[in-house]
Write a protein that holds these residues in place. Structure first.
Motif, PDB file in Angstrom:
ATOM      1  N   LEU A 112       0.868  -1.067  -0.173  1.00  0.00           N
ATOM      2  CA  LEU A 112       0.603  -0.600  -0.325  1.00  0.00           C
ATOM      3  C   LEU A 112       1.161   1.078   0.265  1.00  0.00           C
ATOM      4  N   LYS A 113       2.037   1.178   0.564  1.00  0.00           N
ATOM      5  CA  LYS A 113       2.836   2.312   0.951  1.00  0.00           C
ATOM      6  C   LYS A 113       3.550   2.602  -0.390  1.00  0.00           C
ATOM      7  N   LYS A 114       3.753   1.727  -0.907  1.00  0.00           N
ATOM      8  CA  LYS A 114       4.611   1.705  -2.831  1.00  0.00           C
ATOM      9  C   LYS A 114       3.001   2.347  -3.906  1.00  0.00           C
ATOM     10  N   GLU A 115       2.194   1.725  -3.999  1.00  0.00           N
ATOM     11  CA  GLU A 115       0.739   2.550  -4.441  1.00  0.00           C
ATOM     12  C   GLU A 115       0.773   3.692  -4.263  1.00  0.00           C
ATOM     13  N   PHE A 116       0.680   4.430  -2.463  1.00  0.00           N
ATOM     14  CA  PHE A 116       0.524   5.246  -2.241  1.00  0.00           C
ATOM     15  C   PHE A 116       1.032   6.168  -2.961  1.00  0.00           C
ATOM     16  N   TYR A 117       2.448   5.829  -3.159  1.00  0.00           N
ATOM     17  CA  TYR A 117       3.702   6.667  -3.442  1.00  0.00           C
ATOM     18  C   TYR A 117       3.575   6.948  -4.403  1.00  0.00           C
ATOM     19  N   THR A 118       2.797   5.481  -5.548  1.00  0.00           N
ATOM     20  CA  THR A 118       3.258   5.338  -7.218  1.00  0.00           C
ATOM     21  C   THR A 118       1.747   6.232  -7.285  1.00  0.00           C
ATOM     22  N   ILE A 119       0.797   6.379  -7.019  1.00  0.00           N
ATOM     23  CA  ILE A 119      -0.732   7.310  -7.334  1.00  0.00           C
ATOM     24  C   ILE A 119       0.042   9.045  -6.678  1.00  0.00           C
ATOM     25  N   LEU A 120       0.444   9.724  -5.923  1.00  0.00           N
ATOM     26  CA  LEU A 120       1.485  10.847  -5.991  1.00  0.00           C
ATOM     27  C   LEU A 120       2.627  10.656  -6.841  1.00  0.00           C
ATOM     28  N   TYR A 158      -0.981   2.462  11.059  1.00  0.00           N
ATOM     29  CA  TYR A 158       0.494   3.341  10.120  1.00  0.00           C
ATOM     30  C   TYR A 158       0.040   4.395   8.944  1.00  0.00           C
ATOM     31  N   GLY A 159      -0.584   5.184  10.436  1.00  0.00           N
ATOM     32  CA  GLY A 159      -0.609   7.177   9.601  1.00  0.00           C
ATOM     33  C   GLY A 159      -0.091   7.456   8.850  1.00  0.00           C
ATOM     34  N   LYS A 160       1.701   7.569  10.491  1.00  0.00           N
ATOM     35  CA  LYS A 160       2.588   7.832  10.345  1.00  0.00           C
ATOM     36  C   LYS A 160       4.007   7.519   8.905  1.00  0.00           C
ATOM     37  N   VAL A 163       1.576   9.586   6.904  1.00  0.00           N
ATOM     38  CA  VAL A 163       1.535  11.407   6.345  1.00  0.00           C
ATOM     39  C   VAL A 163       2.932  11.646   5.965  1.00  0.00           C
ATOM     40  N   LYS A 164       3.666  10.593   6.431  1.00  0.00           N
ATOM     41  CA  LYS A 164       5.280  10.813   6.105  1.00  0.00           C
ATOM     42  C   LYS A 164       6.168  10.904   4.263  1.00  0.00           C
ATOM     43  N   LEU A 165       5.143   9.992   3.976  1.00  0.00           N
ATOM     44  CA  LEU A 165       5.040  10.116   2.287  1.00  0.00           C
ATOM     45  C   LEU A 165       4.265  11.255   1.395  1.00  0.00           C
ATOM     46  N   TYR A 166       3.048  11.192   2.416  1.00  0.00           N
ATOM     47  CA  TYR A 166       2.481  12.557   1.730  1.00  0.00           C
ATOM     48  C   TYR A 166       2.604  14.167   1.582  1.00  0.00           C
ATOM     49  N   LYS A 167       3.134  14.069   2.713  1.00  0.00           N
ATOM     50  CA  LYS A 167       4.289  15.312   2.821  1.00  0.00           C
ATOM     51  C   LYS A 167       5.573  15.287   2.045  1.00  0.00           C
ATOM     52  N   MET A 168       6.031  14.469   2.087  1.00  0.00           N
ATOM     53  CA  MET A 168       7.325  14.301   1.232  1.00  0.00           C
ATOM     54  C   MET A 168       7.180  14.313   0.080  1.00  0.00           C
TER      55      MET A 168
END
Length: 606
Positions: A112-120, A158-160, A163-168
């Motif tokens: 999910l972190k990978k997918e979140f980053y990929t989408i962003l 795993y909110g932190k 959020v870290k991925l989003y902020k960056m």
């Protein structure tokens, strides 16, 4: 005694049995949930070693775009595991099933972190701020994917990481967008070293970029942040403040820093200051909405600080402009035309009138102390504008200030008029300059501010000046002819009248051939009046004695030098300044009111 004991013993046995039953049920439920979730989670395990089962799946770059059904199943698997774990923890916090479930969730979270980053990072086009702000359908789909991942990760603890991925990612988007808009961090020393041309270029760029930055960039980020993290207000505020504060401060600290260098800000640069002031005021409601969190109040505070500094500088510029006009010592212009000071001041005031809203805010407390005295001495009205157009009535603050500045100008012109040796030329000068002032007021926003009554009074004053000019400038010509043209005079008197008329007309014409009336309408009006008084009267006199002159051979050519048509032609040639040019008075179109102080105005207004 045995019954109660037995009963008690039985009750205790039942509770124990119930506990075992509940424990078995929760673990069975967990076991079933693990079995159901494991297949979908393992399928998308980024670190899976089984080539046959996982490699083809892991080649999917964007699961949520390419296989939304599988993505939905992955999210559901994580949510199911999380809920099942909550039940088991209550009954058996040391259950090995919890470890298995936790390990599966970690595998899913990595994906999910990978997918979140990929989408962003890969959907920047669909997350364009204008598309987000306008609720573009594709953008809404992408935003919904981000939100579903964020909700899942936050729910799983795993909110932190989310959020870290989003902020960056989003902070880099804001920084890069501001960079491409030409908004850069500048120090006060850097600005101090710049010449005005470079500063003005940066101000123009800022003016063209600030609306995009606020209405699209920051507004879009706020919408996106609020949507993705709608499940937590604290996270929304934390994310937005961290990604937007630096950029917002960089955007709105620039005007304040420029305004600190007052030496670069002479009065003609007022309009750049007002441009910046107006755009911040225009964006204020949007700023209040976008930066509404307590942690983002620093951006609004910076914008307000810049507004305050802009207002201070604008007031100082206006005072400097007023002082320069009051202390102007420039000479009069040849021919009685419009003085460069008049053109400069009225063009300046026309521009100020276009900024009436900003000026009213800036000079709200201004109250000149001698306005009534100057009003009476210069025949000026101090009444406010009557608002001939639609909209709100003009602010009394700007009406008073503009009236005050016009008063100063006209009183300076009154003083300059007295420098002319010819009284008629003095009145022509006053008429030309006041007429120019009235035209500028009539043709601009000043009309709405000063009002039709003000215009009417000053038009009457122009006519009064012109009447005095005609009386003083042409009285010698008019009085050279008999007052009563119905009674014939002697031949000698007739001859004297013609000779006197010839002499006086030639003298006045020669003197006034260099005089000028720049406004075509006023010039034609004056010529018509002169023709009605001089040509018409002369024609009657001429026709009355024409035959007598011819019959008695008085030497007509030497006595009668002008036919009526000749006079009309001569008058038509007047007031164009035939013997007068800008170069003769050393003015090249650039004017600066001469002041005794170290600062002066350099005219840049056309």
């Amino acid at each position: 005694m045995r019954t109660p004991f037995f009963s008690s013993s039985k009750s205790s046995s039942d509770n124990y049995s119930s506990s075992i039953s509940s424990h078995t049920f929760c673990e069975s439920l967990m076991e079933e949930t693990i079995q159901n979730s494991q297949s979908i989670i393992k399928k998308w395990d980024l670190e899976a070693s089984s080539v046959s089962t996982s490699t083809s799946y892991n080649r999917v770059v964007n699961l949520f775009r390419d296989n939304p059904l599988e993505a939905k199943r992955l999210l559901e698997a994580v949510n199911d595991l999380q809920h099942a774990m909550q039940f088991v923890i209550k009954d058996n916090s040391s259950s090995k099933l919890l470890v298995r479930a936790h390990n599966l969730i970690q595998i899913a979270i990595k994906r999910l972190k990978k997918e979140f980053y990929t989408i962003l990072s890969g959907s920047s086009y669909f997350l364009d701020h204008e598309k987000v702000s306008s609720s573009d359908e594709v953008s809404e789909f992408v935003m919904a994917d981000l939100k579903s991942i964020a909700d899942c990760m936050i729910g799983a603890g795993y909110g932190k990481e989310c959020v870290k991925l989003y902020k960056m990612n989003r902070k880099s988007v804001i920084d890069e967008t501001l960079y491409y808009l030409g908004i850069e961090k500048l120090s006060s020393s850097q600005i101090q070293k710049m010449d005005w041309e470079l500063i003005e270029m940066k101000i123009k760029n800022w003016l063209s970029s600030v609306k995009i930055a606020v209405n699209a960039l920051f507004r879009g980020e706020r919408i996106l942040c609020d949507y993705v993290f709608s499940s937590s207000e604290n996270i929304r505020e934390s994310c937005f403040s961290e990604i937007a504060n630096d950029g917002g401060l960089t955007l709105f600290v620039f005007p304040e820093m420029v305004m600190k260098h007052k030496k670069k800000l002479s009065p003609e640069k007022m309009f750049r200051v007002l441009d910046v002031y107006e755009v911040i005021c225009e964006l204020w409601i949007e700023l209040e909405t976008i930066f509404s969190f307590d942690s983002t109040a620093v951006v609004k505070a910076q914008a307000m600080a810049s507004l305050g500094k802009l207002g201070d500088v604008a007031r100082a510029m206006l005072s400097e402009f007023e002082t320069a006009v009051q202390k102007d010592t420039s000479k009069v212009v040849l021919g009685g035309g419009v003085h460069p000071l008049t053109r400069y001041v009225m063009n300046y005031l026309v521009f100020l009138g276009d900024y009436s809203g900003a000026i009213s805010d800036i000079i709200i407390d201004y109250s000149p102390i001698s306005i009534q005295m100057l009003s009476e001495s210069c025949y000026l009205s101090t009444t406010s504008g009557d608002g001939d157009g639609d909209g709100d009535a003009p602010s009394s603050a700007i009406v008073v200030r503009l009236t005050w500045l016009v008063l100063i100008l006209l009183c300076k012109l009154n003083g300059k008029a007295q420098l002319y040796k010819d009284v008629a030329l003095s009145y022509l000068f006053l008429a030309n300059n006041l007429n120019y002032v009235v035209l500028k007021v009539r043709e601009s926003n000043l009309k709405l501010l000063l009002g039709s009554e003000w215009i009417s009074k000053h038009e009457m004053k122009v006519k009064e000046y012109m009447s005095k000019y005609q009386r003083m400038g042409w009285s010698k010509v008019v009085t050279s002819m008999p007052e009563n043209l119905t009674t014939k005079i002697s031949s000698t008197e007739m001859e004297e009248c013609f000779i006197k008329f010839n002499s006086s007309f030639e003298e006045v014409y020669r003197k006034q051939s260099s005089w000028v009336i720049p406004d075509p309408k006023l010039r034609d009006h004056v010529k018509i009046l002169l023709a009605s008084k001089i040509v018409s009267t002369y024609q009657v006199f001429y026709e009355m004695y024409r035959e007598e002159l011819a019959m008695n051979d008085f030497g007509t050519e030497s006595i009668v030098r002008f036919a009526p048509d000749d006079l009309q032609n001569y008058l038509s040639d007047l007031f164009h300044g035939a013997n007068f040019s800008d170069s003769s008075m050393g003015w090249s179109g650039s004017y600066s009111p001469s002041v005794s102080t170290s600062t002066s105005i350099t005219r840049s207004i056309n």
